[in-house]
Design an enzyme around this catalytic site. Structure first.
Site, PDB file in Angstrom:
ATOM      1  N   HIS A   1       0.831  -1.211   0.000  1.00 33.39           N
ATOM      2  CA  HIS A   1       0.000   0.000   0.000  1.00 33.39           C
ATOM      3  C   HIS A   1       0.869   1.267   0.000  1.00 33.39           C
ATOM      4  CE1 HIS A   1      -4.097   1.094  -0.162  1.00 33.39           C
ATOM      5  NE2 HIS A   1      -4.374   1.265   1.115  1.00 33.39           N
TER       6      HIS A   1
ATOM      7  N   PHE B   1      -3.012   8.692   7.804  1.00 32.07           N
ATOM      8  CA  PHE B   1      -3.318   7.368   7.263  1.00 32.07           C
ATOM      9  C   PHE B   1      -3.912   7.536   5.871  1.00 32.07           C
ATOM     10  CE2 PHE B   1      -2.568   6.034  11.561  1.00 32.07           C
ATOM     11  CZ  PHE B   1      -1.938   4.808  11.370  1.00 32.07           C
TER      12      PHE B   1
ATOM     13  N   ASN C   1      -6.576   6.776   4.327  1.00 34.07           N
ATOM     14  CA  ASN C   1      -7.939   7.287   4.130  1.00 34.07           C
ATOM     15  C   ASN C   1      -8.110   8.748   4.552  1.00 34.07           C
ATOM     16  OD1 ASN C   1      -7.782   6.881   6.868  1.00 34.07           O
ATOM     17  ND2 ASN C   1      -9.675   5.706   7.043  1.00 34.07           N
TER      18      ASN C   1
ATOM     19  N   ASP D   1      -0.475   2.769  -5.130  1.00 33.50           N
ATOM     20  CA  ASP D   1      -0.499   1.345  -5.469  1.00 33.50           C
ATOM     21  C   ASP D   1      -1.764   1.051  -6.275  1.00 33.50           C
ATOM     22  OD1 ASP D   1      -1.788   1.980  -2.889  1.00 33.50           O
ATOM     23  OD2 ASP D   1      -2.366  -0.121  -2.891  1.00 33.50           O
TER      24      ASP D   1
END
Length: 193
Positions: free
Chosen positions: A22, A68, A70, A95
């Site tokens: 990620h 993070f 999100n 990614d």
């Protein structure tokens, strides 16, 4: 086409995520900063690791959000507001499950494709999707139930090398992209198998 002024690499903060798939977008920015002998430094006002460089005559802002995934939009919108950049001045590296490891694709605009980082950036930018994306392939695990574990796991040595090779190829086409020749940049990058 708007000139690209900022390169943003998406990932999750912290050592437990540093080597996970990620974070491929963050790996791209880190590799480019190393190639330019420019350290990324914490910058609170941009919620991330940041550097400003001049690369082949172009002033560029490099950012790896330390929010993070999100919450990536918080970092991107703070940079956009501070420098008064339109959303179209960004290249966002991330990614991509729908591309094999070792391949990279450039794309102008579009939706978020289920990617939480892109979703948050689009939302934070008032639903403006017109930024360039650098999609770094990480393969799909084959089943939707396995996706979370796949993106939050580290690739094996050979796969990581193939992702790093795709990152190097992406850095090699940056001069074309910065000159506004996205068609040639895409053609060159997309021909690498």
């Amino acid at each position: 086409m708007t000139a690209i002024r900022a390169l943003i690499g998406l990932g999750n903060p912290g050592q437990q995520y540093e080597h996970t798939r990620h974070n491929a977008g963050a790996w791209f920015i880190e590799a480019f900063a190393r190639a330019c002998n420019t350290p990324l430094r914490p910058e609170k006002k941009f919620f991330g690791q940041y550097a400003k460089i001049t690369y082949q005559g172009h002033e560029l802002h490099l950012l790896v959000p330390t929010t993070f995934m999100n919450r990536s939009g918080q970092a991107v919108s703070s940079l956009a507001k501070f420098f008064k950049f339109p959303t179209s001045a960004f290249l966002v590296a991330h990614d991509e499950l729908d591309i094999p490891s070792g391949q990279a694709r450039l794309k102008q605009g579009g939706g978020h494709g289920g990617h939480n980082g892109l979703r948050d950036i689009i939302s934070a930018q008032g639903n403006d999707r017109e930024f360039m994306r650098l999609r770094l392939g990480i393969d799909h695990p084959g089943n939707a139930k396995l996706v979370t574990n796949h993106v939050l796991s580290a690739p094996g040595k050979a796969e990581r090398q193939s992702i790093d090779d795709a990152i190097d190829a992406s850095i090699n086409v940056l001069p074309l992209l910065l000159q506004g020749d996205s068609a040639r940049a895409m053609s060159q990058l997309h021909s690498i198998k």
